[in-house]
Design an enzyme around this catalytic site. Structure first.
Site: not given
Ligand SMILES: [Zn+2]
Length: 378
Positions: A92-95, A146, A195, A272, A310, A312, A315, A341
């Protein structure tokens, strides 16, 4: 490999199945990017992230700039080399962190003056400086600076931020075109951020005017900051309608698992969010039957996995009772397994979303997911 984006399929809602090629790998979109704030996704090794299939991580410029410093990272060959990550990286820009974490910040036409939350030292972040830092880091995708504003905001305040965001995007464009590319990653690209707060005409106008500057990708920023979910979708749709179909679109900082398909249906390709990782560290686990608080006393002698559906590693191997014990005893492994998980859960939803777009089944998948996740708690 140089940066490249193709849309493979678009469904009637506007959802897109795509492929994003970066100098560090190909990412199937829509994609969710785990947040690796300081060059690490808290609690997970890179091997674990690779196993999870995380192709693109987000790292925070603000944190890396303050510690250990972008120049040190550049001397050590750039962020990929420094953190030994072979996949894609977006910075990211840090903004956003300056606006949310730093002390005594002051926004002027030139940039943002702020004090570090670590040691109180004073810094100035300008559009040009944000490009310089990210070039030193050598991420695959950087973001331009921004102005993020609070919610709710008046139309006047939102208008002012849109004008500043546009002015800063123009200066960023000039800095990108005028300066030397990243030494560690010459194929690095930068996305602009639209924006406009919760005003449809500002969202449209900002997106349209950024498109004139011709960036290889665009983000929608300043959303999911407290407004109702329906409004987030409406505003995101206003922006994406004005963005070119052949460029990737990134909705920053979202979202809850049951909302991911909604954003994809607004024409979003990348997202994200800290929710899966931050919640994991607080013992809050996402499951297809709704959220589960591992601290709950009911799990003390529960031999079942966190989520029976699940796949993973947590699990497949460990019980709720053991996971609860680890958390209660403040054992590191608790946060590690919880994070594993939750990220698996998010990345699995994204896989299902991509399959649903491919099989023209996204509306059904989306409503089923909402019914399932919203059904209640454990
Ligand atoms: Zn899991």
């Amino acid at each position: 490999m140089s940066f490249h984006f193709e849309v493979l399929k678009t469904d009637p809602s506007g959802a897109r199945l795509g492929r994003l090629t970066t100098p560090h790998g190909v990412i199937e979109t829509p994609a969710f990017m785990p947040v690796g704030t300081a060059g690490t996704v808290k609690g997970l090794t890179h091997e674990a992230l690779e196993e999870l299939g995380a192709g693109l991580l987000l790292a925070n410029t603000y944190h890396l700039y303050l510690r250990p410093g972008h120049e040190l990272i550049a001397r050590l060959g750039g962020l990929h080399q420094f953190m030994a990550w072979r996949g894609g990286l977006l910075t990211d820009s840090g903004g956003y962190q300056v606006f949310s974490l730093a002390k005594l910040r002051k926004v002027t036409e030139e940039g943002v003056r702020f004090r570090s939350h670590l040691d109180g030292s004073e810094h100035m972040l300008t559009p040009e400086k944000a490009i310089e830092i990210q070039r030193a880091l050598g991420s695959d995708i950087g973001m331009v600076l921004d102005e993020c504003i609070e919610y709710p905001a008046t139309r006047e305040r939102a208008r002012e931020a849109v004008e500043r965001t546009l002015d800063w995007a123009r200066r960023s464009r000039a800095a990108i075109d005028g300066g030397a590319p990243s030494a560690s990653n010459p194929e690095q690209v930068f996305f602009a951020i639209a924006q406009g707060s919760t005003f449809a005409e500002l969202r449209r106008e900002n997106a349209q005017r950024l498109v004139e500057l011709d960036f290889p990708g665009y983000a929608v920023g300043g959303m999911a900051v407290g407004e109702p979910h329906e409004l987030t979708c409406e505003m995101t749709g206003e922006a994406t309608n004005c963005l070119p179909a052949d460029r990737p679109r990134y909705l920053m900082g979202v979202g809850k698992p049951e909302q991911l398909a909604d954003y994809v249906r607004c024409g979003i390709d990348m997202m994200d969010c800290v929710l899966p990782t931050r919640n994991a560290r607080n013992g809050y686990l996402f499951t297809r039957q709704g959220p589960l608080h591992i601290t709950n006393a009911r799990f003390a002698d529960d031999a079942r996995p966190v989520d029976e559906a699940c796949g993973c590693v947590a699990c497949r191997r460990y019980s709720r009772a053991y996971m609860r014990h680890l958390f209660q005893a403040h054992e590191m492994l608790g946060a590690i397994l919880n994070t594993h998980h939750n990220l698996y859960f998010y990345l699995d939803i994204m896989r299902s979303i991509r399959e649903a777009i491919a099989s023209e089944d996204l509306p059904r998948f989306s409503s089923e997911l909402q019914a399932q996740l919203g059904a209640g708690q454990h």
